[in-house]
Design an enzyme around this catalytic site. Structure first.
Site, PDB file in Angstrom:
ATOM      1  N   GLY A 144       0.836  -1.214   0.000  1.00 23.64           N
ATOM      2  CA  GLY A 144       0.000   0.000   0.000  1.00 23.64           C
ATOM      3  C   GLY A 144       0.858   1.246   0.000  1.00 23.64           C
ATOM      4  O   GLY A 144       0.473   2.285   0.540  1.00 23.64           O
ATOM      5  N   ALA A 145       2.018   1.151  -0.659  1.00 23.73           N
ATOM      6  CA  ALA A 145       3.023   2.210  -0.547  1.00 23.73           C
ATOM      7  C   ALA A 145       2.602   3.523  -1.195  1.00 23.73           C
ATOM      8  O   ALA A 145       3.168   4.566  -0.886  1.00 23.73           O
ATOM      9  CB  ALA A 145       4.344   1.715  -1.150  1.00 23.73           C
ATOM     10  N   ALA A 146       1.615   3.482  -2.092  1.00 20.94           N
ATOM     11  CA  ALA A 146       1.168   4.734  -2.719  1.00 20.94           C
ATOM     12  C   ALA A 146      -0.026   5.344  -1.981  1.00 20.94           C
ATOM     13  O   ALA A 146      -0.588   6.337  -2.426  1.00 20.94           O
ATOM     14  CB  ALA A 146       0.804   4.492  -4.186  1.00 20.94           C
ATOM     15  N   GLN A 190      -2.145   6.804   1.611  1.00 19.61           N
ATOM     16  CA  GLN A 190      -1.942   7.915   2.566  1.00 19.61           C
ATOM     17  C   GLN A 190      -0.836   7.624   3.575  1.00 19.61           C
ATOM     18  O   GLN A 190       0.014   8.453   3.815  1.00 19.61           O
ATOM     19  CB  GLN A 190      -3.158   8.070   3.448  1.00 19.61           C
ATOM     20  CG  GLN A 190      -4.457   8.522   2.998  1.00 19.61           C
ATOM     21  CD  GLN A 190      -5.162   9.052   4.248  1.00 19.61           C
ATOM     22  OE1 GLN A 190      -4.980  10.222   4.578  1.00 19.61           O
ATOM     23  NE2 GLN A 190      -5.879   8.198   4.966  1.00 19.61           N
ATOM     24  N   GLY A 227       1.465   5.314   3.480  1.00 17.66           N
ATOM     25  CA  GLY A 227       2.735   5.122   2.764  1.00 17.66           C
ATOM     26  C   GLY A 227       3.434   6.441   2.504  1.00 17.66           C
ATOM     27  O   GLY A 227       4.649   6.566   2.685  1.00 17.66           O
ATOM     28  N   ARG A 265     -11.601   2.237   6.511  1.00 13.46           N
ATOM     29  CA  ARG A 265     -13.060   2.262   6.675  1.00 13.46           C
ATOM     30  C   ARG A 265     -13.627   3.612   6.244  1.00 13.46           C
ATOM     31  O   ARG A 265     -12.916   4.622   6.210  1.00 13.46           O
ATOM     32  CB  ARG A 265     -13.441   1.950   8.116  1.00 13.46           C
ATOM     33  CG  ARG A 265     -12.972   2.962   9.134  1.00 13.46           C
ATOM     34  CD  ARG A 265     -13.554   2.661  10.498  1.00 13.46           C
ATOM     35  NE  ARG A 265     -12.743   3.216  11.572  1.00 13.46           N
ATOM     36  CZ  ARG A 265     -13.180   3.434  12.802  1.00 13.46           C
ATOM     37  NH1 ARG A 265     -14.418   3.139  13.131  1.00 13.46           N
ATOM     38  NH2 ARG A 265     -12.396   3.926  13.726  1.00 13.46           N
ATOM     39  N   ASN A 289      -6.399  -2.611   8.519  1.00 13.80           N
ATOM     40  CA  ASN A 289      -7.464  -2.979   9.468  1.00 13.80           C
ATOM     41  C   ASN A 289      -8.420  -4.049   8.972  1.00 13.80           C
ATOM     42  O   ASN A 289      -8.652  -4.138   7.775  1.00 13.80           O
ATOM     43  CB  ASN A 289      -8.272  -1.722   9.808  1.00 13.80           C
ATOM     44  CG  ASN A 289      -7.623  -0.925  10.914  1.00 13.80           C
ATOM     45  OD1 ASN A 289      -7.074  -1.502  11.847  1.00 13.80           O
ATOM     46  ND2 ASN A 289      -7.678   0.391  10.810  1.00 13.80           N
ATOM     47  N   ASP A 317      -2.756   3.657  19.536  1.00 13.52           N
ATOM     48  CA  ASP A 317      -3.653   3.793  20.693  1.00 13.52           C
ATOM     49  C   ASP A 317      -2.845   4.167  21.939  1.00 13.52           C
ATOM     50  O   ASP A 317      -3.269   5.001  22.734  1.00 13.52           O
ATOM     51  CB  ASP A 317      -4.415   2.477  20.902  1.00 13.52           C
ATOM     52  CG  ASP A 317      -5.055   2.019  19.606  1.00 13.52           C
ATOM     53  OD1 ASP A 317      -5.804   2.815  19.023  1.00 13.52           O
ATOM     54  OD2 ASP A 317      -4.769   0.906  19.151  1.00 13.52           O
ATOM     55  N   HIS A 352      -7.381  -3.462  18.346  1.00 13.73           N
ATOM     56  CA  HIS A 352      -7.352  -2.079  17.851  1.00 13.73           C
ATOM     57  C   HIS A 352      -8.771  -1.740  17.377  1.00 13.73           C
ATOM     58  O   HIS A 352      -9.086  -1.829  16.199  1.00 13.73           O
ATOM     59  CB  HIS A 352      -6.323  -1.951  16.714  1.00 13.73           C
ATOM     60  CG  HIS A 352      -6.330  -0.603  16.059  1.00 13.73           C
ATOM     61  ND1 HIS A 352      -6.057   0.566  16.748  1.00 13.73           N
ATOM     62  CD2 HIS A 352      -6.601  -0.217  14.783  1.00 13.73           C
ATOM     63  CE1 HIS A 352      -6.160   1.595  15.929  1.00 13.73           C
ATOM     64  NE2 HIS A 352      -6.486   1.149  14.731  1.00 13.73           N
TER      65      HIS A 352
HETATM   66  P1  NAD Z   1      -5.199   4.304   1.500  1.00 10.19           P
HETATM   67  O1  NAD Z   1      -6.461   3.904   0.826  1.00 10.19           O
HETATM   68  O2  NAD Z   1      -4.761   5.729   1.404  1.00 10.19           O
HETATM   69  O3  NAD Z   1      -4.011   3.419   0.968  1.00 10.19           O
HETATM   70  C1  NAD Z   1      -4.092   2.041   0.955  1.00 10.19           C
HETATM   71  C2  NAD Z   1      -3.268   1.578  -0.227  1.00 10.19           C
HETATM   72  O4  NAD Z   1      -3.250   0.159  -0.188  1.00 10.19           O
HETATM   73  C3  NAD Z   1      -3.875   1.984  -1.584  1.00 10.19           C
HETATM   74  O5  NAD Z   1      -2.892   2.694  -2.327  1.00 10.19           O
HETATM   75  C4  NAD Z   1      -4.247   0.654  -2.230  1.00 10.19           C
HETATM   76  O6  NAD Z   1      -4.047   0.654  -3.632  1.00 10.19           O
HETATM   77  C5  NAD Z   1      -3.283  -0.290  -1.525  1.00 10.19           C
HETATM   78  N1  NAD Z   1      -3.710  -1.691  -1.546  1.00 10.19           N
HETATM   79  C6  NAD Z   1      -4.960  -2.189  -1.470  1.00 10.19           C
HETATM   80  N2  NAD Z   1      -4.930  -3.530  -1.563  1.00 10.19           N
HETATM   81  C7  NAD Z   1      -3.631  -3.875  -1.691  1.00 10.19           C
HETATM   82  C8  NAD Z   1      -2.957  -5.105  -1.847  1.00 10.19           C
HETATM   83  N3  NAD Z   1      -3.620  -6.265  -1.921  1.00 10.19           N
HETATM   84  N4  NAD Z   1      -1.619  -5.094  -1.959  1.00 10.19           N
HETATM   85  C9  NAD Z   1      -0.935  -3.938  -1.910  1.00 10.19           C
HETATM   86  N5  NAD Z   1      -1.508  -2.726  -1.785  1.00 10.19           N
HETATM   87  C10 NAD Z   1      -2.852  -2.710  -1.668  1.00 10.19           C
HETATM   88  O7  NAD Z   1      -5.318   3.835   3.022  1.00 10.19           O
HETATM   89  P2  NAD Z   1      -4.413   4.276   4.254  1.00 10.19           P
HETATM   90  O8  NAD Z   1      -5.022   5.485   4.867  1.00 10.19           O
HETATM   91  O9  NAD Z   1      -2.983   4.302   3.864  1.00 10.19           O
HETATM   92  O10 NAD Z   1      -4.719   3.067   5.266  1.00 10.19           O
HETATM   93  C11 NAD Z   1      -4.273   1.764   5.014  1.00 10.19           C
HETATM   94  C12 NAD Z   1      -4.810   0.802   6.053  1.00 10.19           C
HETATM   95  O11 NAD Z   1      -4.288   1.123   7.332  1.00 10.19           O
HETATM   96  C13 NAD Z   1      -6.338   0.819   6.212  1.00 10.19           C
HETATM   97  O12 NAD Z   1      -6.795  -0.510   6.373  1.00 10.19           O
HETATM   98  C14 NAD Z   1      -6.527   1.605   7.495  1.00 10.19           C
HETATM   99  O13 NAD Z   1      -7.765   1.305   8.114  1.00 10.19           O
HETATM  100  C15 NAD Z   1      -5.353   1.111   8.295  1.00 10.19           C
HETATM  101  N6  NAD Z   1      -4.959   1.915   9.453  1.00 10.19           N
HETATM  102  C16 NAD Z   1      -4.582   1.243  10.582  1.00 10.19           C
HETATM  103  C17 NAD Z   1      -4.183   1.950  11.698  1.00 10.19           C
HETATM  104  C18 NAD Z   1      -3.762   1.227  12.958  1.00 10.19           C
HETATM  105  O14 NAD Z   1      -3.534   1.892  13.975  1.00 10.19           O
HETATM  106  N7  NAD Z   1      -3.629  -0.081  12.979  1.00 10.19           N
HETATM  107  C19 NAD Z   1      -4.157   3.348  11.672  1.00 10.19           C
HETATM  108  C20 NAD Z   1      -4.546   3.996  10.513  1.00 10.19           C
HETATM  109  C21 NAD Z   1      -4.954   3.262   9.392  1.00 10.19           C
HETATM  110  C1  LMR Z   2      -7.210   4.716  13.464  1.00  8.58           C
HETATM  111  O1  LMR Z   2      -7.258   4.244  14.603  1.00  8.58           O
HETATM  112  O2  LMR Z   2      -7.103   5.932  13.261  1.00  8.58           O
HETATM  113  C2  LMR Z   2      -7.223   3.779  12.282  1.00  8.58           C
HETATM  114  O3  LMR Z   2      -7.409   2.456  12.683  1.00  8.58           O
HETATM  115  C3  LMR Z   2      -8.176   4.188  11.223  1.00  8.58           C
HETATM  116  C4  LMR Z   2      -9.617   3.946  11.630  1.00  8.58           C
HETATM  117  O4  LMR Z   2     -10.344   3.347  10.844  1.00  8.58           O
HETATM  118  O5  LMR Z   2     -10.000   4.375  12.708  1.00  8.58           O
END
Ligand code: NAD
Ligand code: LMR
Length: 328
Positions: free
Chosen positions: A11-13, A15, A17, A94, A133, A161, A189
């Site tokens: 998911g390097a491209a 947010q 990333g 989400r 997530n 968290d 989480h």
């Molecule tokens: P985003 O939509 O900006 O970026 C996600 C990227 O993943 C996209 O560029 C997409 O093309 C890519 N992607 C989708 N499926 C893929 C696959 N099979 N292989 C490789 N790349 C793939 O989302 P984001 O804001 O960067 O968030 C990414 C994830 O992190 C979400 O699931 C978000 O809920 C989660 N997140 C978790 C936490 C935490 O504390 N654990 C905090 C924030 C966000």
């Molecule tokens: C967060 O805690 O900010 C992330 O897990 C993104 C979300 O869906 O809440």
């Protein structure tokens, strides 16, 4: 010169990333003298691959002295080849009104293929950190595919968290965040997570002696649990640079012997009442780079045990929801 670390980031491209990559390339994750090679995975969609090339151009333009090479790919086996760390971010965030567990149906399956690929091509010393997530259960899905790499190589991120809770209590007590220690987030989480204020410290004293307002502490458990949703509502997008920052903290603490006690979701062995085999946030001490031990010495009052039981029940129900994905 320390050995070069190959870091695969999915998911390097996206947010997260975008905020994460320059910080890894500048040495914030593995140290200011450790060279890195970034192996970046994105989906095979022209627009997304073009965005990934743009990100790589920006990395080039930073002229980071530690960045030895960048690999761009849409193939998991290329991204994870010989990787020492795999950071699994790529997945759908989400939308407003959803809980993170609602993402299981779309995101869960990503972690089957990636877990298999990591197990077959990553380096023998590979460590995996899952952010996508619902991260605890996605981590369980990935780890379940692995035969060569043991469960303790797979961790999920609850550090955001912990960081959120730390700022809330530091602000309430009127102290710098660095005064807060041993503040551990237990469980999932998700809004059921349990930030443990009873065993935490402020300036070496019991946190509850410094902040005696019980109503505020109880309310703050909810504030921390719902912080992701609050950010999503305010920005219209889920948290990004704070998540990237937490991942830097998560990995940095896991590779640094002598780092302070920190919260990591690991494969439960039944400690603190979590079901064996779910990935639950617990207190962790780093014993060697990439290797940790769960600190099992903390005791919990009945109210805390009830909260831990609730977050455990949610983890167990997520595990039931993905039974088919675990069959391997
Ligand atoms: P985003 O939509 O900006 O970026 C996600 C990227 O993943 C996209 O560029 C997409 O093309 C890519 N992607 C989708 N499926 C893929 C696959 N099979 N292989 C490789 N790349 C793939 O989302 P984001 O804001 O960067 O968030 C990414 C994830 O992190 C979400 O699931 C978000 O809920 C989660 N997140 C978790 C936490 C935490 O504390 N654990 C905090 C924030 C966000
Ligand atoms: C967060 O805690 O900010 C992330 O897990 C993104 C979300 O869906 O809440």
């Amino acid at each position: 010169m320390p050995k070069t670390i190959r870091v695969a980031i999915t998911g390097a491209a996206g947010q997260i990333g975008y905020s994460l990559l320059p910080r890894i390339a500048s040495g914030e994750m593995f140290g200011r003298d450790t060279p890195v090679i970034l192996q970046l995975l994105e989906i095979p969609v022209d627009k997304v691959q073009a965005a990934l090339r743009g990100v790589a151009m920006e990395l080039d333009d930073c002229a980071f002295p530690l960045l030895q090479d960048i690999v761009l790919t849409d193939k998991a086996d290329v991204a994870f080849k010989d990787a020492n760390w795999c950071l699994l971010v790529g997945s759908k965030p989400r939308s407003q009104g959803q809980e993170r567990a609602d993402l299981l149906k779309d995101n869960g399956k990503i972690f089957i293929g990636q877990g298999r690929s990591i197990d077959s091509v990553a380096a023998d010393d590979c460590r995996v950190a899952v952010v996508g997530n619902p991260c605890n259960t996605n981590c369980m899905i990935a780890a379940n595919q692995a035969k060569r790499l043991k469960a303790d190589r797979f961790t999920a991120m609850v550090r955001l968290d912990q960081n959120r809770a730390t700022t809330q209590v530091a602000r309430k007590a009127g102290v710098p965040v660095s005064a807060v220690s041993d503040l551990i987030v237990y469980g999932n989480h998700s809004p059921t997570m349990y930030p443990d204020f009873n065993n935490a410290k402020i300036g070496g004293k019991k946190l509850t002696d410094v902040i005696s307002d019980q109503a505020w502490l109880t309310e703050t458990i909810t504030t921390v649990g719902k912080r992701g949703a609050a950010i999503l509502e305010a920005r219209g997008l889920s948290s990004a640079f704070s998540a990237a920052n937490a991942l830097i903290d998560h990995v940095r603490a896991l590779v640094t012997v002598g780092s302070t006690l920190h919260s990591v979701a690991v494969c439960s062995d039944g400690s603190y009442g979590f079901a064996a085999g779910v990935w639950a946030g617990v207190p962790v001490r780093t014993t060697a780079p990439g290797t940790f031990q769960v600190d099992k010495s903390f005791t919990h009052v009945d109210a805390a045990k009830t909260r831990i039981a609730a977050t455990n029940a949610e983890l167990a129900s997520e595990r039931d929801m993905v039974k088919e994905l675990l069959a391997g």
